[in-house]
Design a protein around this motif. Structure first.
Motif, PDB file in Angstrom:
ATOM      1  N   LEU A  22       0.805  -1.217   0.000  1.00 50.85           N
ATOM      2  CA  LEU A  22       0.000   0.000   0.000  1.00 50.85           C
ATOM      3  C   LEU A  22       0.836   1.264   0.000  1.00 50.85           C
ATOM      4  O   LEU A  22       0.307   2.355  -0.144  1.00 50.85           O
ATOM      5  N   LYS A  23       2.136   1.127   0.160  1.00 52.17           N
ATOM      6  CA  LYS A  23       3.003   2.295   0.091  1.00 52.17           C
ATOM      7  C   LYS A  23       3.258   2.700  -1.352  1.00 52.17           C
ATOM      8  O   LYS A  23       3.705   3.803  -1.618  1.00 52.17           O
ATOM      9  N   GLN A  24       2.983   1.789  -2.274  1.00 52.59           N
ATOM     10  CA  GLN A  24       3.149   2.098  -3.693  1.00 52.59           C
ATOM     11  C   GLN A  24       1.807   2.512  -4.283  1.00 52.59           C
ATOM     12  O   GLN A  24       0.755   2.080  -3.833  1.00 52.59           O
ATOM     13  N   VAL A  25       1.848   3.328  -5.291  1.00 49.75           N
ATOM     14  CA  VAL A  25       0.648   3.790  -5.958  1.00 49.75           C
ATOM     15  C   VAL A  25       0.166   2.701  -6.915  1.00 49.75           C
ATOM     16  O   VAL A  25       0.950   2.149  -7.675  1.00 49.75           O
ATOM     17  N   ARG A  26      -1.149   2.420  -6.837  1.00 54.24           N
ATOM     18  CA  ARG A  26      -1.736   1.430  -7.739  1.00 54.24           C
ATOM     19  C   ARG A  26      -2.333   2.140  -8.949  1.00 54.24           C
ATOM     20  O   ARG A  26      -2.753   3.294  -8.859  1.00 54.24           O
ATOM     21  N   LYS A  27      -2.391   1.441 -10.065  1.00 51.01           N
ATOM     22  CA  LYS A  27      -3.018   2.007 -11.262  1.00 51.01           C
ATOM     23  C   LYS A  27      -4.525   1.964 -11.086  1.00 51.01           C
ATOM     24  O   LYS A  27      -5.096   0.930 -10.730  1.00 51.01           O
ATOM     25  N   TRP A  28      -5.175   3.102 -11.331  1.00 52.38           N
ATOM     26  CA  TRP A  28      -6.619   3.191 -11.135  1.00 52.38           C
ATOM     27  C   TRP A  28      -7.353   2.238 -12.064  1.00 52.38           C
ATOM     28  O   TRP A  28      -8.388   1.671 -11.680  1.00 52.38           O
ATOM     29  N   VAL A  57     -15.621   7.235  -1.233  1.00 49.11           N
ATOM     30  CA  VAL A  57     -15.996   8.242  -2.239  1.00 49.11           C
ATOM     31  C   VAL A  57     -15.575   7.781  -3.641  1.00 49.11           C
ATOM     32  O   VAL A  57     -16.335   7.904  -4.598  1.00 49.11           O
ATOM     33  N   LEU A  58     -14.370   7.234  -3.769  1.00 44.83           N
ATOM     34  CA  LEU A  58     -13.888   6.798  -5.075  1.00 44.83           C
ATOM     35  C   LEU A  58     -14.689   5.612  -5.603  1.00 44.83           C
ATOM     36  O   LEU A  58     -15.064   5.571  -6.781  1.00 44.83           O
ATOM     37  N   VAL A  59     -14.958   4.639  -4.749  1.00 43.72           N
ATOM     38  CA  VAL A  59     -15.719   3.455  -5.175  1.00 43.72           C
ATOM     39  C   VAL A  59     -17.133   3.864  -5.557  1.00 43.72           C
ATOM     40  O   VAL A  59     -17.647   3.467  -6.613  1.00 43.72           O
ATOM     41  N   ASN A  60     -17.765   4.667  -4.729  1.00 49.68           N
ATOM     42  CA  ASN A  60     -19.128   5.104  -5.004  1.00 49.68           C
ATOM     43  C   ASN A  60     -19.202   5.905  -6.302  1.00 49.68           C
ATOM     44  O   ASN A  60     -20.117   5.719  -7.105  1.00 49.68           O
ATOM     45  N   GLN A  61     -18.233   6.771  -6.523  1.00 40.93           N
ATOM     46  CA  GLN A  61     -18.217   7.580  -7.741  1.00 40.93           C
ATOM     47  C   GLN A  61     -18.091   6.700  -8.976  1.00 40.93           C
ATOM     48  O   GLN A  61     -18.767   6.920  -9.980  1.00 40.93           O
ATOM     49  N   LEU A  62     -17.244   5.686  -8.915  1.00 42.79           N
ATOM     50  CA  LEU A  62     -17.072   4.780 -10.053  1.00 42.79           C
ATOM     51  C   LEU A  62     -18.363   4.028 -10.346  1.00 42.79           C
ATOM     52  O   LEU A  62     -18.773   3.909 -11.499  1.00 42.79           O
ATOM     53  N   ILE A  63     -19.032   3.558  -9.312  1.00 42.17           N
ATOM     54  CA  ILE A  63     -20.273   2.810  -9.497  1.00 42.17           C
ATOM     55  C   ILE A  63     -21.372   3.717 -10.042  1.00 42.17           C
ATOM     56  O   ILE A  63     -22.095   3.344 -10.970  1.00 42.17           O
TER      57      ILE A  63
END
Length: 76
Positions: A22-28, A57-63
């Motif tokens: 989790l310290k690394q950035v994941r690809k969206w 917020v991110l998960v809800n926005q995607l859905i």
């Protein structure tokens, strides 16, 4: 209006969780695919957030965005 009944058990079977640093950035794009798979299996937004450790917020926005695209394409 009657209160909503909530089950004490999760609505989704336990999935194999990929260990990620989790310290690394994941690809969206990769995270979005995982969110869509979990949603198709019936996971709720809070369950998805907990499993993938992503903001509500991110998960809800995607859905919501997915629902809007379906609505626009189908015209319903």
């Amino acid at each position: 209006m009657s209160p909503r009944r909530v089950s004490a058990e999760p609505s989704v079977d336990t999935l194999e969780v990929k260990t990620t640093d989790l310290k690394q950035v994941r690809k969206w794009a990769d995270v979005a695919k995982e969110i869509q798979v979990l949603r198709e299996k019936g996971a709720t937004v809070p369950e998805i957030c907990e499993q993938l450790q992503v903001s509500y917020v991110l998960v809800n926005q995607l859905i919501l965005q997915s629902y809007k695209v379906v609505y626009i394409v189908t015209g319903k």
